[in-house]
Design a protein around this motif. Structure first.
Motif, PDB file in Angstrom:
ATOM      1  N   LEU A 113       0.531  -1.281   0.077  1.00  0.00           N
ATOM      2  CA  LEU A 113       0.138  -0.228  -0.299  1.00  0.00           C
ATOM      3  C   LEU A 113       0.681   0.982   0.105  1.00  0.00           C
ATOM      4  N   ILE A 114       0.484   2.527  -0.786  1.00  0.00           N
ATOM      5  CA  ILE A 114       1.514   3.622  -1.021  1.00  0.00           C
ATOM      6  C   ILE A 114       0.821   4.535  -0.594  1.00  0.00           C
ATOM      7  N   ALA A 115      -0.647   4.717  -0.801  1.00  0.00           N
ATOM      8  CA  ALA A 115      -1.259   5.993  -0.530  1.00  0.00           C
ATOM      9  C   ALA A 115      -2.630   5.852  -0.549  1.00  0.00           C
ATOM     10  N   THR A 116      -3.526   6.317  -0.229  1.00  0.00           N
ATOM     11  CA  THR A 116      -4.712   6.509  -0.359  1.00  0.00           C
ATOM     12  C   THR A 116      -5.270   7.402  -0.881  1.00  0.00           C
ATOM     13  N   ASP A 117      -6.719   7.821  -2.188  1.00  0.00           N
ATOM     14  CA  ASP A 117      -6.829   8.589  -2.858  1.00  0.00           C
ATOM     15  C   ASP A 117      -8.124   8.742  -3.003  1.00  0.00           C
ATOM     16  N   ARG A 173     -14.652   0.430 -11.686  1.00  0.00           N
ATOM     17  CA  ARG A 173     -14.248  -0.782 -11.245  1.00  0.00           C
ATOM     18  C   ARG A 173     -15.597  -0.271  -9.353  1.00  0.00           C
ATOM     19  N   TYR A 174     -14.299   1.004  -8.639  1.00  0.00           N
ATOM     20  CA  TYR A 174     -15.231   1.294  -7.687  1.00  0.00           C
ATOM     21  C   TYR A 174     -16.110   1.382  -7.695  1.00  0.00           C
ATOM     22  N   MET A 175     -16.436   2.311  -8.208  1.00  0.00           N
ATOM     23  CA  MET A 175     -18.709   2.522  -7.976  1.00  0.00           C
ATOM     24  C   MET A 175     -19.195   0.968  -8.411  1.00  0.00           C
ATOM     25  N   ARG A 176     -18.851   0.009  -9.090  1.00  0.00           N
ATOM     26  CA  ARG A 176     -18.957  -0.615  -9.241  1.00  0.00           C
ATOM     27  C   ARG A 176     -19.219  -1.711  -7.648  1.00  0.00           C
ATOM     28  N   ASP A 177     -17.831  -1.983  -7.782  1.00  0.00           N
ATOM     29  CA  ASP A 177     -17.850  -3.167  -6.111  1.00  0.00           C
ATOM     30  C   ASP A 177     -18.234  -2.076  -5.076  1.00  0.00           C
ATOM     31  N   SER A 178     -18.449  -0.488  -4.953  1.00  0.00           N
ATOM     32  CA  SER A 178     -18.573  -0.490  -3.763  1.00  0.00           C
ATOM     33  C   SER A 178     -19.772   0.031  -3.625  1.00  0.00           C
ATOM     34  N   LEU A 179     -20.346   0.637  -5.176  1.00  0.00           N
ATOM     35  CA  LEU A 179     -22.060   1.487  -5.018  1.00  0.00           C
ATOM     36  C   LEU A 179     -22.673   1.102  -5.650  1.00  0.00           C
ATOM     37  N   CYS A 180     -22.532  -0.260  -6.274  1.00  0.00           N
ATOM     38  CA  CYS A 180     -23.283  -1.422  -6.985  1.00  0.00           C
ATOM     39  C   CYS A 180     -23.519  -2.526  -6.763  1.00  0.00           C
ATOM     40  N   LEU A 266     -13.429   7.301  -0.947  1.00  0.00           N
ATOM     41  CA  LEU A 266     -11.521   7.139  -1.300  1.00  0.00           C
ATOM     42  C   LEU A 266     -11.364   5.532  -1.051  1.00  0.00           C
ATOM     43  N   ARG A 267     -10.375   5.301  -1.859  1.00  0.00           N
ATOM     44  CA  ARG A 267      -9.547   3.685  -2.056  1.00  0.00           C
ATOM     45  C   ARG A 267      -8.031   3.759  -2.033  1.00  0.00           C
ATOM     46  N   SER A 268      -7.845   2.638  -1.646  1.00  0.00           N
ATOM     47  CA  SER A 268      -6.223   3.037  -1.577  1.00  0.00           C
ATOM     48  C   SER A 268      -5.870   2.311  -2.994  1.00  0.00           C
ATOM     49  N   VAL A 269      -4.440   3.078  -2.816  1.00  0.00           N
ATOM     50  CA  VAL A 269      -3.420   2.970  -4.214  1.00  0.00           C
ATOM     51  C   VAL A 269      -2.237   1.735  -3.970  1.00  0.00           C
ATOM     52  N   LEU A 305      -3.104  10.949  -0.073  1.00  0.00           N
ATOM     53  CA  LEU A 305      -2.659  10.970   1.422  1.00  0.00           C
ATOM     54  C   LEU A 305      -1.459   9.493   1.256  1.00  0.00           C
ATOM     55  N   PRO A 306      -0.941  10.003   1.770  1.00  0.00           N
ATOM     56  CA  PRO A 306       1.043   9.410   1.679  1.00  0.00           C
ATOM     57  C   PRO A 306       0.021   8.517   3.135  1.00  0.00           C
ATOM     58  N   ILE A 307       1.247   7.425   2.727  1.00  0.00           N
ATOM     59  CA  ILE A 307       0.696   5.926   3.861  1.00  0.00           C
ATOM     60  C   ILE A 307       1.546   6.449   5.511  1.00  0.00           C
ATOM     61  N   THR A 308       2.813   7.131   5.041  1.00  0.00           N
ATOM     62  CA  THR A 308       3.549   7.630   6.896  1.00  0.00           C
ATOM     63  C   THR A 308       2.410   8.444   7.006  1.00  0.00           C
ATOM     64  N   PRO A 309       2.900   8.454   8.552  1.00  0.00           N
ATOM     65  CA  PRO A 309       2.281   9.204   9.315  1.00  0.00           C
ATOM     66  C   PRO A 309       2.227  10.592   8.987  1.00  0.00           C
TER      67      PRO A 309
END
Length: 318
Positions: A113-117, A173-180, A266-269, A305-309
């Motif tokens: 995991l490298i970021a949150t988009d 894919r995000y909309m399909r999986d998360s909302l549909c 939000l989703r992960s990268v 948003l990075p994964i580091t604090p």
């Protein structure tokens, strides 16, 4: 004894020569294990920030040939599974079936995991309707909402359309999986003219009847750092709330609201590496992106948003 015709022998000889040539081409670089090429496939949603990291890493390692390909997420994952590239950046890990195919090539899979988009919703500058709830977004992608007047906070009337970059993109894919619930998108949902986030923004600039769906990092444009105000963009960024309850504010995809999770889309990268070498430029780039240097670039030069604090500070504006 049955004799083989001369033509058949010549054809066989030609075939053997072709196979030998192919085999020779495959072995033309006996030092491939030391190859410095950095070939990667990247979800086009993240092109601005990944290009920044590619250029920075390339300047630090001039011996490395940086060769990124920006494609839809579906295409990037297919390229990795088929062993066309051995590093990708996408918004999901490989499935079990995909991992089995990769492992059949005698390759391992390293995923980090490298970021949150955040997925941004944008409208034409002339549109006064800039507030929308998560349930209303769900209503649009399931076909329940097809007109502006069906939105709770609306001024505009008429048919409403939602435009994505590409039918095989990570945002679809995000909309399909998360909302549909995994079902195909329905209603007035379309792909853009040329299958890119940039083309979505251009369509929104021309058409006041559509809502565009883009990765939040495409909102930066030519800005050097993080954007804390979207007012200077050629489009308007919508404010999204989890619900109509007062405890859920309407917010835009700033890094702060990604960090607090007040922004709901939000989703992960992830960065995924299948390079079997213990030492290579490709492997170095993998560690660069997920390490301190790459995380600093993500924090300071993108809307992700990075994964580091991270440290949140209050700033007074005069």
């Amino acid at each position: 004894m049955k004799k083989t015709p001369l033509a058949a022998l010549l054809a066989l000889a030609a075939t053997l020569m072709l196979l030998a040539a192919c085999g020779g081409a495959k072995k033309s670089n006996p030092n491939w294990i030391h190859e410095d090429d950095v070939r990667l496939a990247v979800d086009e949603t993240f092109q601005p920030i990944v290009q920044n990291m590619v250029e920075t890493f390339g300047m630090q390692h001039p011996e490395a040939a940086m060769l990124p390909t920006y494609v839809s997420e579906d295409s990037a994952i297919r390229m990795l599974v088929r062993d066309s590239v051995r590093l990708i950046i996408a918004t999901r890990p490989l499935t079990d079936d995909e991992r089995k195919v990769v492992e059949a090539h005698s390759l391992g899979v390293k995923t980090n995991l490298i970021a949150t988009d955040a997925i941004a919703l944008v409208v034409n500058k002339s549109v006064a309707d800039t507030l929308i709830t998560l349930d209303e977004v769900k209503g649009i992608v399931t076909g329940r909402i097809t007109r502006w007047e069906q939105l709770g906070k609306h001024v505009q009337t008429g048919e409403l359309s939602l435009v994505f970059d590409h039918s095989g993109s990570s945002t679809v894919r995000y909309m399909r999986d998360s909302l549909c619930g995994g079902r195909p998108l329905a209603g007035n949902v379309y792909a853009s003219d040329s299958g890119t986030n940039r083309s979505v923004l251009q369509m929104v600039e021309r058409n006041p009847h559509i809502i565009g769906v883009v990765g939040c990092n495409w909102l930066k444009g030519d800005a050097d750092g993080v954007i804390n105000n979207f007012s200077n963009l050629p489009v308007t960024v919508m404010r999204v709330a989890r619900s109509t309850e007062s405890i859920h504010p309407y917010v835009r995809p700033y890094q702060y609201y990604i960090a607090t999770a007040d922004y709901p889309l939000l989703r992960s990268v992830y960065i995924i590496n299948t390079d079997p070498r213990s030492s290579s430029m490709l492997r170095n780039f993998f560690f660069f992106v997920k390490g301190q240097k790459g995380q600093t670039i993500i924090c300071n030069n993108s809307q992700l948003l990075p994964i580091t604090p991270v440290q949140v500070k209050s700033v007074s504006v005069k």
